[in-house]
Design a protein around this motif. Structure first.
Motif, PDB file in Angstrom:
ATOM      1  N   PHE A   1       1.386  -6.754   0.172  1.00  0.00           N
ATOM      2  CA  PHE A   1       1.791  -5.386   0.482  1.00  0.00           C
ATOM      3  C   PHE A   1       2.948  -5.469   1.467  1.00  0.00           C
ATOM      4  O   PHE A   1       2.839  -6.120   2.512  1.00  0.00           O
ATOM      5  N   ALA A   2       4.066  -4.846   1.139  1.00  0.00           N
ATOM      6  CA  ALA A   2       5.250  -4.936   1.991  1.00  0.00           C
ATOM      7  C   ALA A   2       5.785  -3.555   2.312  1.00  0.00           C
ATOM      8  O   ALA A   2       5.892  -2.695   1.418  1.00  0.00           O
ATOM      9  N   ASP A   3       6.137  -3.336   3.576  1.00  0.00           N
ATOM     10  CA  ASP A   3       6.752  -2.062   3.956  1.00  0.00           C
ATOM     11  C   ASP A   3       8.249  -2.244   4.178  1.00  0.00           C
ATOM     12  O   ASP A   3       8.814  -3.309   3.911  1.00  0.00           O
ATOM     13  N   GLU A   4       8.879  -1.207   4.715  1.00  0.00           N
ATOM     14  CA  GLU A   4      10.342  -1.209   4.833  1.00  0.00           C
ATOM     15  C   GLU A   4      10.861  -2.093   5.960  1.00  0.00           C
ATOM     16  O   GLU A   4      12.077  -2.294   6.082  1.00  0.00           O
ATOM     17  N   THR A   5       9.978  -2.648   6.779  1.00  0.00           N
ATOM     18  CA  THR A   5      10.444  -3.434   7.925  1.00  0.00           C
ATOM     19  C   THR A   5      10.698  -4.901   7.584  1.00  0.00           C
ATOM     20  O   THR A   5      11.143  -5.656   8.446  1.00  0.00           O
ATOM     21  N   VAL A   6      10.382  -5.321   6.349  1.00  0.00           N
ATOM     22  CA  VAL A   6      10.509  -6.744   6.009  1.00  0.00           C
ATOM     23  C   VAL A   6      11.551  -6.957   4.926  1.00  0.00           C
ATOM     24  O   VAL A   6      11.906  -6.038   4.181  1.00  0.00           O
ATOM     25  N   ASP A   7      12.011  -8.182   4.833  1.00  0.00           N
ATOM     26  CA  ASP A   7      12.977  -8.589   3.825  1.00  0.00           C
ATOM     27  C   ASP A   7      12.243  -8.806   2.501  1.00  0.00           C
ATOM     28  O   ASP A   7      11.269  -9.564   2.433  1.00  0.00           O
ATOM     29  N   GLY A   8      12.701  -8.148   1.452  1.00  0.00           N
ATOM     30  CA  GLY A   8      12.060  -8.292   0.151  1.00  0.00           C
ATOM     31  C   GLY A   8      12.056  -9.714  -0.360  1.00  0.00           C
ATOM     32  O   GLY A   8      11.174 -10.104  -1.137  1.00  0.00           O
ATOM     33  N   ARG A   9      13.021 -10.512   0.073  1.00  0.00           N
ATOM     34  CA  ARG A   9      13.057 -11.918  -0.344  1.00  0.00           C
ATOM     35  C   ARG A   9      11.856 -12.680   0.210  1.00  0.00           C
ATOM     36  O   ARG A   9      11.347 -13.603  -0.439  1.00  0.00           O
TER      37      ARG A   9
ATOM     38  N   ALA B   1       3.267   5.277   0.334  1.00  0.00           N
ATOM     39  CA  ALA B   1       2.352   4.299   0.927  1.00  0.00           C
ATOM     40  C   ALA B   1       0.899   4.595   0.557  1.00  0.00           C
ATOM     41  O   ALA B   1       0.111   3.670   0.327  1.00  0.00           O
ATOM     42  N   ALA B   2       0.531   5.861   0.484  1.00  0.00           N
ATOM     43  CA  ALA B   2      -0.862   6.214   0.181  1.00  0.00           C
ATOM     44  C   ALA B   2      -1.279   5.706  -1.189  1.00  0.00           C
ATOM     45  O   ALA B   2      -2.389   5.178  -1.365  1.00  0.00           O
ATOM     46  N   SER B   3      -0.417   5.853  -2.191  1.00  0.00           N
ATOM     47  CA  SER B   3      -0.760   5.384  -3.538  1.00  0.00           C
ATOM     48  C   SER B   3      -0.774   3.859  -3.600  1.00  0.00           C
ATOM     49  O   SER B   3      -1.570   3.267  -4.340  1.00  0.00           O
ATOM     50  N   ALA B   4       0.077   3.216  -2.809  1.00  0.00           N
ATOM     51  CA  ALA B   4       0.061   1.750  -2.751  1.00  0.00           C
ATOM     52  C   ALA B   4      -1.250   1.254  -2.153  1.00  0.00           C
ATOM     53  O   ALA B   4      -1.880   0.320  -2.667  1.00  0.00           O
ATOM     54  N   ILE B   5      -1.666   1.896  -1.078  1.00  0.00           N
ATOM     55  CA  ILE B   5      -2.928   1.514  -0.428  1.00  0.00           C
ATOM     56  C   ILE B   5      -4.107   1.764  -1.363  1.00  0.00           C
ATOM     57  O   ILE B   5      -5.028   0.932  -1.463  1.00  0.00           O
ATOM     58  N   ALA B   6      -4.092   2.878  -2.084  1.00  0.00           N
ATOM     59  CA  ALA B   6      -5.180   3.190  -3.014  1.00  0.00           C
ATOM     60  C   ALA B   6      -5.268   2.138  -4.109  1.00  0.00           C
ATOM     61  O   ALA B   6      -6.377   1.730  -4.503  1.00  0.00           O
ATOM     62  N   PHE B   7      -4.118   1.674  -4.611  1.00  0.00           N
ATOM     63  CA  PHE B   7      -4.138   0.640  -5.646  1.00  0.00           C
ATOM     64  C   PHE B   7      -4.743  -0.652  -5.095  1.00  0.00           C
ATOM     65  O   PHE B   7      -5.580  -1.293  -5.750  1.00  0.00           O
ATOM     66  N   VAL B   8      -4.334  -1.038  -3.904  1.00  0.00           N
ATOM     67  CA  VAL B   8      -4.857  -2.272  -3.302  1.00  0.00           C
ATOM     68  C   VAL B   8      -6.369  -2.179  -3.123  1.00  0.00           C
ATOM     69  O   VAL B   8      -7.116  -3.116  -3.440  1.00  0.00           O
ATOM     70  N   ASN B   9      -6.846  -1.052  -2.621  1.00  0.00           N
ATOM     71  CA  ASN B   9      -8.290  -0.909  -2.406  1.00  0.00           C
ATOM     72  C   ASN B   9      -9.060  -0.891  -3.721  1.00  0.00           C
ATOM     73  O   ASN B   9     -10.180  -1.412  -3.803  1.00  0.00           O
ATOM     74  N   ASP B  10      -8.481  -0.302  -4.759  1.00  0.00           N
ATOM     75  CA  ASP B  10      -9.117  -0.338  -6.076  1.00  0.00           C
ATOM     76  C   ASP B  10      -9.136  -1.755  -6.631  1.00  0.00           C
ATOM     77  O   ASP B  10     -10.087  -2.169  -7.296  1.00  0.00           O
ATOM     78  N   TYR B  11      -8.091  -2.502  -6.365  1.00  0.00           N
ATOM     79  CA  TYR B  11      -7.980  -3.873  -6.876  1.00  0.00           C
ATOM     80  C   TYR B  11      -8.948  -4.822  -6.154  1.00  0.00           C
ATOM     81  O   TYR B  11      -9.544  -5.693  -6.757  1.00  0.00           O
ATOM     82  N   ALA B  12      -9.124  -4.617  -4.837  1.00  0.00           N
ATOM     83  CA  ALA B  12      -9.989  -5.479  -4.016  1.00  0.00           C
ATOM     84  C   ALA B  12      -9.612  -6.947  -4.179  1.00  0.00           C
ATOM     85  O   ALA B  12     -10.392  -7.753  -4.686  1.00  0.00           O
ATOM     86  N   PRO B  13      -8.402  -7.337  -3.736  1.00  0.00           N
ATOM     87  CA  PRO B  13      -7.916  -8.690  -3.997  1.00  0.00           C
ATOM     88  C   PRO B  13      -8.634  -9.770  -3.200  1.00  0.00           C
ATOM     89  O   PRO B  13      -9.206  -9.499  -2.131  1.00  0.00           O
ATOM     90  N   GLU B  14      -8.576 -10.952  -3.732  1.00  0.00           N
ATOM     91  CA  GLU B  14      -9.067 -12.128  -3.005  1.00  0.00           C
ATOM     92  C   GLU B  14      -8.259 -12.309  -1.717  1.00  0.00           C
ATOM     93  O   GLU B  14      -8.806 -12.415  -0.629  1.00  0.00           O
ATOM     94  N   HIS B  15      -6.938 -12.373  -1.859  1.00  0.00           N
ATOM     95  CA  HIS B  15      -6.028 -12.499  -0.716  1.00  0.00           C
ATOM     96  C   HIS B  15      -5.183 -11.233  -0.617  1.00  0.00           C
ATOM     97  O   HIS B  15      -4.607 -10.789  -1.612  1.00  0.00           O
ATOM     98  N   LEU B  16      -5.080 -10.671   0.573  1.00  0.00           N
ATOM     99  CA  LEU B  16      -4.154  -9.576   0.839  1.00  0.00           C
ATOM    100  C   LEU B  16      -3.294  -9.971   2.032  1.00  0.00           C
ATOM    101  O   LEU B  16      -3.831 -10.285   3.107  1.00  0.00           O
ATOM    102  N   GLN B  17      -1.994  -9.956   1.825  1.00  0.00           N
ATOM    103  CA  GLN B  17      -1.079 -10.197   2.934  1.00  0.00           C
ATOM    104  C   GLN B  17      -0.333  -8.906   3.241  1.00  0.00           C
ATOM    105  O   GLN B  17       0.261  -8.296   2.340  1.00  0.00           O
ATOM    106  N   ILE B  18      -0.388  -8.483   4.487  1.00  0.00           N
ATOM    107  CA  ILE B  18       0.344  -7.291   4.911  1.00  0.00           C
ATOM    108  C   ILE B  18       1.659  -7.752   5.525  1.00  0.00           C
ATOM    109  O   ILE B  18       1.696  -8.257   6.652  1.00  0.00           O
ATOM    110  N   LEU B  19       2.727  -7.621   4.774  1.00  0.00           N
ATOM    111  CA  LEU B  19       4.049  -8.001   5.260  1.00  0.00           C
ATOM    112  C   LEU B  19       4.669  -6.795   5.962  1.00  0.00           C
ATOM    113  O   LEU B  19       5.060  -5.822   5.321  1.00  0.00           O
ATOM    114  N   SER B  20       4.704  -6.877   7.268  1.00  0.00           N
ATOM    115  CA  SER B  20       5.226  -5.790   8.087  1.00  0.00           C
ATOM    116  C   SER B  20       5.484  -6.334   9.478  1.00  0.00           C
ATOM    117  O   SER B  20       4.833  -7.294   9.916  1.00  0.00           O
TER     118      SER B  20
END
Length: 441
Positions: free
Chosen positions: A246-254, A321-340
């Protein structure tokens, strides 16, 4: 889709397409269950002979029923052949993993006064035995040895066995053996897949029957665990690797693209998504992926490419951001990295994940190998209810109760009322005046 990865816009997906994005390769185990069933049955009937036969068939390794166990010579050769820097890195990781799980270990017993004269609590101790499954099909994983065996050792399990597929020459990977020694485990058996799961479930002449099996594995392993779940505790569900960045606007997309490839390279059955609500981040990540893929070996790049262009991966651009968070919570990933730059601000929003790694300096690489928390994590959406492997998985609780003479009357009175209401005569009699007659005697 063309390009290095799927590029999807959440707002344009149908409900069915969104569900497909949430699916994993292990979602449909039907074909694996059907094929694993005769393997499990054969091992139950024939023991070591069947284990060796299937290992020769599937792993192309020259093993026989009488050489399934690693020997002291195997350990000596591993120590001599392994490069010093790898041995040192294993020792470094083992220290951190041990420290984390020692800090996690609960006290052996607690007993609190629930009401005057009435005490209740738990006694916590190790299970008797466990098998640690260490995969090898797409590489060698000494980290999985440490992540499964060290918490078992810290918990106090007396009998720990490792099952791991042998290489083409019939040997166990040298780093796996060195990691096993670092974890204090010497019982290693050269088998993997469904036959290894069956072997530790039923026991063979060589491989001990265990109370539990832990560790990640292929859909074959997941299927075999389901087939023997009535005779062995199969532990936390741990299938093919999966991650969400999960990446927000504060990080480099690369940077997001760099980290997206971490779990994607595990194998074609992995799942990996970059989920962001920032178009610039999504586009920068997409543009950077070809460069990073060129920095990988052909095999690993092929795995990652298959994942990111298949149904289990890619870049998902969300409208907000709300829809992105909802997708992540529905997915329930093994690994979640918050890039921010401020990952802790986002942390309360994410409810379902096996692990959450915070910020630009915490890629999954560190969590997988050296940080300390366990990398055996719930997959396939099980992070909604399951937890990472821990010392608790190798321990069991026994409830303790103690009521004194002074505390008994108040509890007996209320318990007698409930027992009568539920229609349990013996329950009621045991806390009636009948008991007091014998206590006085």
């Amino acid at each position: 889709m063309t390009g290095p990865a799927n590029f999807l816009k959440l707002a344009e997906l149908t409900a069915a397409e969104r569900r497909r994005c949430l699916a994993r390769t292990e979602s449909d185990l039907g074909p694996y269950l059907e094929k694993a069933a005769p393997i499990v049955a054969a091992v139950a009937q024939e023991g070591d002979e069947a284990v060796a036969r299937f290992t020769r068939q599937f792993d192309k390794a020259p093993v026989s029923a009488d050489n399934l166990a690693a020997t002291p010579d195997d350990f000596r050769h591993a120590r001599k052949s392994l490069a010093p820097d790898i041995s040192a890195a294993i020792a470094f990781a083992a220290r951190n993993i041990t420290k984390f799980h020692q800090d996690q270990k609960p006290e052996e017993m607690w007993l609190h006064e629930i009401s005057p004269g009435a005490f209740a609590g738990d006694r916590i101790g190790p299970i008797a035995s466990v098998a640690c499954y260490v995969p090898r099909g797409k590489g060698s994983f000494p980290s999985s040895v440490m992540m499964t065996c060290i918490p078992a050792k810290v918990a106090g399990v007396e009998k720990i066995a490792i099952v791991t597929p042998p290489g083409p020459d019939g040997s166990v990977d040298a780093a796996t053996l060195v990691a096993a020694e670092a974890a204090g485990v010497t019982d290693i058996f050269k088998c993997g897949g469904a036959q290894a799961v069956a072997a530790v479930a039923y026991g063979t002449g060589t491989i001990p029957r265990c109370a539990k099996i832990v560790g990640p594995g292929s859909p074959w392993v997941v299927a075999a665990k389901r087939l023997v779940a009535d005779i062995i505790d199969t532990g936390t569900p741990a299938g093919p690797s999966e991650s969400i960045i999960f990446a927000d606007e504060t990080v480099d997309g690369r940077l997001a693209a760099l980290d997206l490839l971490i779990e994607a390279e595990h194998g074609a059955d992995s799942s990996a998504w970059l989920v962001t609500h920032v178009p610039e981040v999504a586009e920068a990540a997409r543009d950077a992926l070809p460069h990073f893929l060129k920095e990988m070996s052909p095999d690993r790049a092929a795995f990652a490419g298959t994942v990111l262009k298949g149904p289990q991966g890619g870049i998902l651009l969300c409208p907000d951001a709300a829809s992105a968070i909802a997708f992540v919570n529905d997915y329930a990933p093994e690994h979640l990295q918050i890039l921010s730059r401020d990952p802790k601000a986002w942390l309360p929003s994410f409810k379902n994940a096996g692990e959450i790694l915070l910020g630009e300096y915490t890629p999954s690489t560190l969590g997988n190998f050296v940080l300390g928390p366990n990398h055996v994590l719930p997959t396939g959406g099980w992070a909604r209810t399951a937890s990472p492997l821990s010392v608790y998985d190798f321990m069991k609780r026994t409830s303790i109760g103690h009521v004194t003479r002074e505390g008994y009357p108040a509890l007996a009175r209320e318990a007698h009322i409930i027992a009568r209401y539920e229609g349990f005569d013996a329950h009621a009699n045991a806390v009636s005046p009948l008991r007091e007659k014998y206590l006085k005697a």
